[in-house]
Design an enzyme around this catalytic site. Structure first.
Site, mmCIF file in Angstrom:
data_model
loop_
_atom_site.group_PDB
_atom_site.id
_atom_site.type_symbol
_atom_site.label_atom_id
_atom_site.label_comp_id
_atom_site.label_asym_id
_atom_site.label_seq_id
_atom_site.Cartn_x
_atom_site.Cartn_y
_atom_site.Cartn_z
ATOM 1 N N SER A 18 0.824 -1.207 0.000
ATOM 2 C CA SER A 18 0.000 0.000 0.000
ATOM 3 C C SER A 18 0.861 1.261 0.000
ATOM 4 O O SER A 18 0.804 2.078 -0.921
ATOM 5 C CB SER A 18 -0.926 -0.039 1.224
ATOM 6 O OG SER A 18 -1.628 1.170 1.360
ATOM 7 N N GLN A 19 1.691 1.426 1.016
ATOM 8 C CA GLN A 19 2.511 2.633 1.095
ATOM 9 C C GLN A 19 3.720 2.551 0.164
ATOM 10 O O GLN A 19 4.070 3.532 -0.491
ATOM 11 C CB GLN A 19 2.991 2.865 2.532
ATOM 12 C CG GLN A 19 1.876 3.218 3.511
ATOM 13 C CD GLN A 19 1.236 4.561 3.216
ATOM 14 O OE1 GLN A 19 1.893 5.513 2.807
ATOM 15 N NE2 GLN A 19 -0.059 4.646 3.416
ATOM 16 N N MET A 75 4.783 -5.966 11.501
ATOM 17 C CA MET A 75 5.177 -7.157 12.254
ATOM 18 C C MET A 75 6.393 -7.886 11.674
ATOM 19 O O MET A 75 6.915 -8.788 12.321
ATOM 20 C CB MET A 75 3.992 -8.124 12.391
ATOM 21 C CG MET A 75 2.930 -7.649 13.355
ATOM 22 S SD MET A 75 3.536 -7.326 15.031
ATOM 23 C CE MET A 75 3.280 -5.575 15.178
ATOM 24 N N HIS A 99 5.384 4.460 10.143
ATOM 25 C CA HIS A 99 4.614 4.290 11.380
ATOM 26 C C HIS A 99 5.642 4.040 12.479
ATOM 27 O O HIS A 99 6.593 3.283 12.268
ATOM 28 C CB HIS A 99 3.644 3.112 11.212
ATOM 29 C CG HIS A 99 2.755 2.842 12.394
ATOM 30 N ND1 HIS A 99 2.317 3.826 13.261
ATOM 31 C CD2 HIS A 99 2.203 1.688 12.843
ATOM 32 C CE1 HIS A 99 1.528 3.275 14.180
ATOM 33 N NE2 HIS A 99 1.455 1.977 13.953
ATOM 34 N N GLU A 186 -7.330 4.395 14.619
ATOM 35 C CA GLU A 186 -7.837 3.238 13.863
ATOM 36 C C GLU A 186 -8.646 2.294 14.741
ATOM 37 O O GLU A 186 -9.578 1.645 14.261
ATOM 38 C CB GLU A 186 -6.703 2.523 13.118
ATOM 39 C CG GLU A 186 -5.655 1.853 13.977
ATOM 40 C CD GLU A 186 -4.338 1.621 13.227
ATOM 41 O OE1 GLU A 186 -4.113 2.244 12.183
ATOM 42 O OE2 GLU A 186 -3.529 0.821 13.719
ATOM 43 N N GLU A 218 -29.333 2.800 5.356
ATOM 44 C CA GLU A 218 -29.363 3.729 6.482
ATOM 45 C C GLU A 218 -28.082 3.709 7.306
ATOM 46 O O GLU A 218 -27.662 4.749 7.811
ATOM 47 C CB GLU A 218 -30.559 3.407 7.402
ATOM 48 C CG GLU A 218 -31.913 3.689 6.769
ATOM 49 C CD GLU A 218 -32.065 5.135 6.293
ATOM 50 O OE1 GLU A 218 -31.408 6.029 6.858
ATOM 51 O OE2 GLU A 218 -32.848 5.350 5.347
#
Ligand code: NAD
Ligand code: MG
Length: 342
Positions: A18-19, A75, A99, A186, A218
């Site tokens: 992702s990053q 990890m 991170h 998160e 809804e």
């Protein structure tokens, strides 16, 4: 500070998920010399090659770089640091994280000669790339854990600019603040809080006999409309757009749900992050093979709201044009869209 000034570090991006992919592409487009470090035959190697990158083994990429961006899953970073990075990284090089988890919780104690910085975009990788491509950027925070060269902050800001973060507003933070607030966000609000709120609301309506499809609209679908208003103009803007009846219900009934008990639970979540309980639990879970994590995730994937949603979204033709984020690299249960990661 931007990518075109003075010192141009040679960058190794380790991990192409992702990053990693978003950072590598944005940095290259910003003029940096970027090499991607990946395990041969790993799941994202072909993708990095197809995107035109020099792909090397992690140790070779690390050895050849002034700045090493560690963009593998949290990890695996401690072992990667011990076995690949520390033995090969140049003296005086810069080690960068997206991170602060491993440094903050003492899983990685970087060598004293290294600069150690954090650049964390506040958004998933696909958005980091998409915003860069249209000339904007997602906000990013940066921090310096160790400044051995005297230019650690300059390097963090150069990287931040290279991925498009500084175009917006780069806020300086610390590894501790980034780690603890990121985990809290998160867990309590963005992922844990929001999805459990949606599921509980949907279950309440369905248990009471309402149609699951109506309950889906809804409790899940319309959340986007509200979140868009919050994103654009805060709670003020939401109030400008919703009816008076909705406002009165919000103001008087919202506190039924987010009551003193919910607030106490949020403080508990934060305390478990601050005292390391959450980190120890997650590290132990991962080391033991993730049985509990996989079971919980499977239950989320099997929740009946998912089947209802798949059916209803099938008729939402506009979703066909929505950008398709790449599936995350080896997911423990089944591939998840990277947009879902925080
Ligand atoms: P990811 O799971 O999407 O991708 C991980 C990549 O690392 C893949 O290319 C995988 O093949 C590779 N990899 C796995 N093990 C490896 C190993 N031992 N050696 C070399 N490569 C290996 O990861 P991600 O979600 O992009 O997370 C990367 C970092 O970015 C983490 O520190 C995470 O906390 C942080 N972060 C993620 C997001 C997000 O939205 N996903 C947002 C902000 C920060
Ligand atoms: Mg996070």
């Amino acid at each position: 500070m931007n990518a075109t000034t003075a010192f141009q570090p040679k960058i190794a991006v380790i991990g192409y998920g992702s990053q990693g992919r978003a950072h590598a592409l944005n940095l290259r487009d910003s003029g940096f010399d970027v090499t991607v470090g990946l395990r041969p035959g790993g799941p994202t190697e072909q993708k990095a090659k197809a995107d035109g990158f020099k792909v090397k083994t992690p140790d070779a990429a690390v050895a050849d770089a002034d700045l090493v961006a560690v963009l593998t899953p949290d990890m695996v970073q401690a072992q990667l640091y011990r076995t690949v990075i520390e033995p090969h990284i140049r003296v005086g090089a810069c080690l960068l994280f997206a991170h602060g988890f491993n440094v903050h919780y003492g899983q990685i104690a970087p060598r004293a000669d290294l600069d150690v910085v954090l650049v964390a975009p506040k958004g998933p990788g696909a958005l980091v790339r998409r915003e860069y491509e249209i000339g904007r950027g997602v906000p990013a925070v940066y921090a310096v854990h160790q400044d051995s060269s005297g230019r650690a902050e300059q390097l963090a800001l150069a990287y931040c600019g290279g991925i498009g973060g500084a175009r917006q507003n780069a806020i300086r933070t610390t590894f501790k603040e980034e780690t603890e607030t990121d985990l809290f966000g998160e867990q309590a609000v963005l992922c844990g809080g929001a999805t459990k709120l949606v599921q509980a609301g949907w279950e309440t309506l369905v248990e009471a006999g309402y149609q699951p499809e109506i309950a889906y609209y809804e409790c899940l679908h319309e959340l986007k409309l509200i979140v868009d208003l919050l994103y654009e103009g805060g709670i003020t803007r939401m109030h400008e757009f919703i009816s008076e009846t909705a406002q009165y219900g919000d103001l008087t009934r919202g506190p039924y749900v987010i009551d003193e008990h919910a607030r106490a639970q949020m403080r508990k979540i934060l305390a478990e992050i601050q005292d390391g309980t959450f980190a120890r639990q997650w590290i132990a879970e991962y080391a033991a093979g993730n049985a509990h994590y996989k079971a919980l995730k499977q239950a989320d994937l099997d929740h009946p709201i998912e089947a209802v949603g798949r059916k209803l979204r099938g008729a939402m033709k506009w979703l066909d044009n929505a950008p398709k984020p790449a599936a995350k690299a080896p997911a423990p249960v089944s591939p998840q869209p990277e947009e879902a990661a925080a």
